[in-house]
Write an enzyme that holds these catalytic residues in place. Sequence first.
Site, PDB file in Angstrom:
ATOM      1  N   VAL A 198     -71.739 -64.651 -99.818  1.00 23.53           N
ATOM      2  CA  VAL A 198     -72.868 -63.760 -99.541  1.00 23.53           C
ATOM      3  C   VAL A 198     -72.447 -62.672 -98.552  1.00 23.53           C
ATOM      4  O   VAL A 198     -71.806 -62.958 -97.532  1.00 23.53           O
ATOM      5  CB  VAL A 198     -74.066 -64.554 -98.975  1.00 23.53           C
ATOM      6  N   GLN A 205     -58.093 -54.191 -99.803  1.00 30.30           N
ATOM      7  CA  GLN A 205     -58.426 -54.010 -98.389  1.00 30.30           C
ATOM      8  C   GLN A 205     -58.100 -52.603 -97.901  1.00 30.30           C
ATOM      9  O   GLN A 205     -58.693 -52.125 -96.929  1.00 30.30           O
ATOM     10  CB  GLN A 205     -57.686 -55.044 -97.539  1.00 30.30           C
ATOM     11  N   ARG A 256     -60.814 -50.046 -97.088  1.00 27.38           N
ATOM     12  CA  ARG A 256     -61.520 -49.994 -95.795  1.00 27.38           C
ATOM     13  C   ARG A 256     -61.139 -48.736 -95.017  1.00 27.38           C
ATOM     14  O   ARG A 256     -61.883 -48.289 -94.132  1.00 27.38           O
ATOM     15  CB  ARG A 256     -61.156 -51.211 -94.943  1.00 27.38           C
ATOM     16  N   LEU A 290     -66.645 -40.079 -98.404  1.00 26.75           N
ATOM     17  CA  LEU A 290     -66.970 -38.655 -98.549  1.00 26.75           C
ATOM     18  C   LEU A 290     -65.887 -37.732 -98.007  1.00 26.75           C
ATOM     19  O   LEU A 290     -66.151 -36.570 -97.723  1.00 26.75           O
ATOM     20  CB  LEU A 290     -68.296 -38.350 -97.855  1.00 26.75           C
ATOM     21  N   HIS A 337     -57.996 -40.285-110.746  1.00 28.63           N
ATOM     22  CA  HIS A 337     -58.045 -41.492-109.923  1.00 28.63           C
ATOM     23  C   HIS A 337     -58.419 -42.709-110.758  1.00 28.63           C
ATOM     24  O   HIS A 337     -58.062 -43.843-110.424  1.00 28.63           O
ATOM     25  CB  HIS A 337     -58.999 -41.300-108.741  1.00 28.63           C
ATOM     26  N   ARG A 348     -86.095 -49.311-110.499  1.00 24.39           N
ATOM     27  CA  ARG A 348     -86.959 -49.063-111.664  1.00 24.39           C
ATOM     28  C   ARG A 348     -86.119 -48.960-112.931  1.00 24.39           C
ATOM     29  O   ARG A 348     -86.523 -49.433-113.993  1.00 24.39           O
ATOM     30  CB  ARG A 348     -87.774 -47.781-111.472  1.00 24.39           C
ATOM     31  N   ARG A 385     -87.228 -46.603-120.713  1.00 20.04           N
ATOM     32  CA  ARG A 385     -88.616 -46.307-121.071  1.00 20.04           C
ATOM     33  C   ARG A 385     -88.901 -44.825-120.898  1.00 20.04           C
ATOM     34  O   ARG A 385     -88.411 -44.192-119.959  1.00 20.04           O
ATOM     35  CB  ARG A 385     -89.523 -47.141-120.169  1.00 20.04           C
ATOM     36  N   LYS A 433     -91.356 -43.144-119.861  1.00 28.81           N
ATOM     37  CA  LYS A 433     -92.023 -42.693-118.629  1.00 28.81           C
ATOM     38  C   LYS A 433     -91.046 -42.544-117.463  1.00 28.81           C
ATOM     39  O   LYS A 433     -91.419 -42.006-116.414  1.00 28.81           O
ATOM     40  CB  LYS A 433     -93.152 -43.654-118.253  1.00 28.81           C
TER      41      LYS A 433
END
Length: 636
Positions: free
Chosen positions: A85, A110, A113, A118, A208, A307, A335, A337
Site C-alpha cells: 500500500v 529508482q 526519483r 516537468l 522516449h 467519472r 457515455r 453526456k
Amino acid sequence: MASELKYKDWTVTDTCQYLEKEKLGEWIPTFQKNNITGIVLQNLTVDRLKDYGIVNFGDCLKILESIRKLWQVTEEGKFYVFCQVFNDPIHGHLELHPLLIKITDTPQFQRLRNIKQLGGVYFVYPGASHNRFEHSIGVAYLAGELVKSLSTRQPELLITPTDILCVQIAGLCHDLGHGPFSHLFDDMFIPKAKKMKKEAEKQKEKKHETVSCEMFDHLVKCNNLMPVMKKHGLNPIDLDFIKEMIAGPLDSSTTKGKWPYKGRTEEKSFLYEIVSNKRNGIDVDKFDYFARDCYHLGIQNNFDYRRFLKFARVCEVKVKVKKGETRMEKQICVREKEVHNLYNMFHTRYCIHRRACQHKVNSIIQTMIADAFVKADEHIQIEGSGGKMFTLSTAINDMEAYTKLTDCVFEQILNSPSKKGDEDQERDKKRDEDMAEAKEILQRIISRDLYKCLGETHYETSKKGTDSTDAEGNTGEEAGGDGGEEAGGDGGEEAGGDGGEEAGGSQPSASKKICDDWEEDLTQNLPDGLKKQDFEVTLISIDYGMKDKDPIKTVHFYAKDDPNNATKFEDQVSRVLPKYFSDQLIRFYYKKTDDTYLKAAEHFDKWSKDNGIPILKTGLKQATPEVSPGENNQNN
C-alpha cells in the site's frame, strides 16, 4: 482432474471435469466436440461460445464467470494477492501487485526519483518538484482501476488476471526511457547535440517510448525478473504485449490493414488504449499527470477522471483500415453526456502547457539547460556495458550507462572543478573552456541572469517568405516541457488514425525549418558587437493533443438506452467550443544580458518591421526604463 493452479495444461477431459464440478455439465458435449483445452479457455468470449453453438447470452455469461474463477487462484490456493500500500497525495491509498513492487525495487526504476516530471518548470513554479517516480506509480494504479472496472462491468470481455497485470506493468514502466529533465533531454538537448556534431538529420531520433522498452528489457534481464514473472503467469508474449502498450507495434513492417500487434489479438484491441491511446490521446497517463501536475502547479484541474472510469465501456465500432476497407474493432467508448468532461480534459492539457510547460521563462530556462548540456556533452563520461565509456548524448544508446543519467548531471556540471589538469594539455584546455561555459550558463540560471526574450509572434500572422504547406508536423524542440507529459510528446499527435475530421477550420502548421530560416535571416548583417550564436529562434506549439484537429471527433459515445452501439458526434456539440484547437508561437531570444542587449533589441525591432512581422512583445520595449524599470527582473 488436474490442479486448478495449472489450468493452462488441462486436456479436454480436465476441462469437462471442471464443468461438471461447476454444475455446467450440459455443455460438456459442446466442449468435447470443439476440443476446448486449458489453453483455449484463456481466449473464450461470448462470440466464440456462440460459434460453438451456445447461443443463449445468459448461458455464455455463466460459463465465462465460472472460468474466471480459475484466474483468481494464487499459488497458495487463495483468492487474494497481498499487495503493498502507498499513500499518494493524488489518489490516496493505493495498492500495487507484488510483481510491480519487484520492478520498482530496481536501479532502473529508482532512477525516476531523480527526474523531474516537468523539467525546468520547477525553476518557475516552486511547487513543481514532483518526479517521474510517483507519476509512474499513479499511472500503474489508474491502469489497473480502468481495466478492472471494464472487466467487472463487462465480464464477456474475458479480461484475464494476466491481462490486468500486463496493463499495470505497462503503466508502471511507460516512462523508464526519460532522460534528465524529462522531455528537455530528447526534444531539445539531443537535436542540438546532433546539430553541433553535424550528424545526418535523416538519422532517426529515439523517442522516449522506444527507450522505455529498451530499459524495460534491460531491467528484466539485469534483475533476473523473468523467473518471477513466470511465477505470476507471464510469458515472453506478455512482455511483448507490455512493450506494445508503451510504444505501439514492435514490427513497423506490418502490412497496412492487418492487425499490427503480437501481444494480443484484435478481440482485445481495447487494452492498447488504456496506457497510451494512439487513437485519441485519452488514457490513464494523462489522467494522472493532469491531476498531479495541476496539484503541484497550483492550477485548477477541471477534468474528473473518476467519472470517465464509471462511464467507460467497450463497444465494437467500425474503423477504416485502408481505402475502401473497414473492420469492426473493440474500442473504449464513453457515455454521450461525458463529452463536456472530455473537452475539459483537453482544455486542461492546453492550460498546463500554456501556463507552465510553454511559459516564456520556462522555455528560456530549458533552452539554457540544453545549451549547457551541449557544451558539457563530450566531457561527461559515463561507464556503460562492458566498461565502455559514453557521453551525455550517447548514453541513450546503452541502457547500463543511461541508468546512471538523471537530473543530477545539472549539479555535476555546476560543481565541476575549473581545471582538471590532464596530461594532454590541448584536450585539457578544450575541456576547461567548454565546462566553464556550461557552468556559467547554469550559474546564470541560479542567479536569475536569464536569456532575454526579444519578442514573439503568432505563426499564422507572420508567414514571411514561407509556404504554409511546408509543415512536417514537428511540434518543435520546445514541445518537451512535457508538462504533463507531454508537451507534444503524448500519443495525441498520432491519434486520429481512424479518421478524425478537421474541426471547424485548420490552423497553418509550422516546422522547425522555419525557425532555422528566420534565425539565419535575422543574423545577417549584424551590427558591430553582436554575434550570430547569441540569437535563437524557437517554435512553441500548444494544442488539444492532436495538433489542429478536434480530438473529440475521434471518440465514440454510447447512449444509456443503447450501451452496445457507439457512434461519433456528427453534429456540433456546442456553439461555445473553440473553432481552432492549436496555436503556434515563434519566439526570439538573445543570450546576453550585457550592454549589447539594447543593440540586439533594436536590430530585432528593425528586422521585424522590415519584414512585416507583427511582434506581440519586443525586447526594445522591455529595455525601455519607462516600461520596465527593473530590467534585470523582466523575465520573472
